[in-house]
Design a protein around this motif. Structure first.
Motif, PDB file in Angstrom:
ATOM      1  N   HIS A  14      -7.191  18.251 -60.548  1.00 51.07           N
ATOM      2  CA  HIS A  14      -5.904  18.598 -60.864  1.00 51.07           C
ATOM      3  C   HIS A  14      -5.682  19.797 -59.694  1.00 51.07           C
ATOM      4  O   HIS A  14      -3.632  19.421 -59.191  1.00 51.07           O
ATOM      5  N   ALA A  15      -5.861  20.717 -59.643  1.00 53.39           N
ATOM      6  CA  ALA A  15      -5.555  21.694 -58.256  1.00 53.39           C
ATOM      7  C   ALA A  15      -5.346  20.510 -56.927  1.00 53.39           C
ATOM      8  O   ALA A  15      -4.340  21.253 -56.053  1.00 53.39           O
ATOM      9  N   GLU A  16      -6.461  19.826 -56.366  1.00 53.62           N
ATOM     10  CA  GLU A  16      -6.292  19.017 -55.415  1.00 53.62           C
ATOM     11  C   GLU A  16      -4.919  18.597 -55.493  1.00 53.62           C
ATOM     12  O   GLU A  16      -3.913  18.409 -54.292  1.00 53.62           O
ATOM     13  N   LYS A  17      -4.318  17.468 -56.610  1.00 56.71           N
ATOM     14  CA  LYS A  17      -3.376  16.843 -56.685  1.00 56.71           C
ATOM     15  C   LYS A  17      -1.948  17.472 -56.627  1.00 56.71           C
ATOM     16  O   LYS A  17      -1.444  17.401 -55.650  1.00 56.71           O
ATOM     17  N   ALA A  18      -2.588  18.988 -57.199  1.00 53.63           N
ATOM     18  CA  ALA A  18      -0.972  19.543 -57.137  1.00 53.63           C
ATOM     19  C   ALA A  18      -0.899  20.541 -55.106  1.00 53.63           C
ATOM     20  O   ALA A  18       0.221  20.185 -55.020  1.00 53.63           O
ATOM     21  N   ILE A 147       5.833  23.708 -61.222  1.00 52.61           N
ATOM     22  CA  ILE A 147       5.500  22.438 -61.233  1.00 52.61           C
ATOM     23  C   ILE A 147       4.479  22.419 -61.611  1.00 52.61           C
ATOM     24  O   ILE A 147       3.257  22.803 -61.034  1.00 52.61           O
ATOM     25  N   THR A 148       4.398  22.070 -62.834  1.00 57.11           N
ATOM     26  CA  THR A 148       2.651  21.493 -63.083  1.00 57.11           C
ATOM     27  C   THR A 148       2.554  19.866 -62.137  1.00 57.11           C
ATOM     28  O   THR A 148       2.733  19.119 -62.947  1.00 57.11           O
ATOM     29  N   VAL A 149       0.984  19.647 -61.735  1.00 57.42           N
ATOM     30  CA  VAL A 149       0.594  18.335 -62.252  1.00 57.42           C
ATOM     31  C   VAL A 149      -0.862  17.822 -62.585  1.00 57.42           C
ATOM     32  O   VAL A 149      -1.800  18.539 -62.457  1.00 57.42           O
ATOM     33  N   THR A 150      -0.267  16.518 -63.083  1.00 59.41           N
ATOM     34  CA  THR A 150      -1.398  15.808 -64.120  1.00 59.41           C
ATOM     35  C   THR A 150      -1.779  14.891 -62.945  1.00 59.41           C
ATOM     36  O   THR A 150      -2.034  14.497 -61.931  1.00 59.41           O
TER      37      THR A 150
END
Length: 150
Positions: A14-18, A147-150
């Motif tokens: 999830h952190a990498e996608k963010a 902004i939170t990314v899933t």
């Protein structure tokens, strides 16, 4: 739009996608990305976590463990950098040690961040279910866009 974007990374997908989303935003607005990772404090007592007895660490042992945790935190940033194309983006790094939500909030305030882009879940999902996720806490206390990314 954005000039300063803080991106907390913890080694999770999830952190990498963010970070990928943050890179797109940074390119679109010529923003600086600030990659941040937080090494939590070493426990006062590791015996209980390993099924042993409750024996406190000596200060030397605690410092050695803290240094190892800081080195692992730096590896998290290196892994995130390798996972996302950051060419042409100004990227700065910060590694801190302590409570993640508090330090992310402090860093965003210090930087005057326009946005925090972070994964909705990190590497400690079980702990997050019990104590509340870092992204949830940040979304409630940050004075900038989150902004939170899933």
């Amino acid at each position: 739009m954005f000039k300063t974007i803080l991106v907390p990374v913890d080694g999770s997908a999830h952190a990498e996608k963010a970070l990928g989303v943050a890179a797109l935003l940074a390119r679109a607005s010529s923003a600086t990305l600030h990659l941040m990772t937080v090494a939590e404090f070493p426990p006062d007592n590791i015996g209980l976590f390993t099924g042993g007895t409750a024996e406190p660490f000596s200060e030397v042992e605690r410092e050695k463990l803290a240094e190892g945790m800081k080195q692992e935190a730096h590896k998290v940033i290196e892994k995130a950098r390798a996972a996302v194309d950051l060419a042409g983006i100004e990227v700065k790094e910060v590694t801190r040690q302590g409570r993640p939500a508090d330090l992310i909030h402090e860093e965003a305030e210090k930087l005057g961040a326009d946005a925090i882009v972070m994964g909705s879940r990190g590497v400690s999902d079980m702990r997050g279910m019990v104590f509340g996720s870092v992204s949830h806490k940040i979304s409630h206390i940050a004075s900038c866009t989150v902004i939170t990314v899933t």
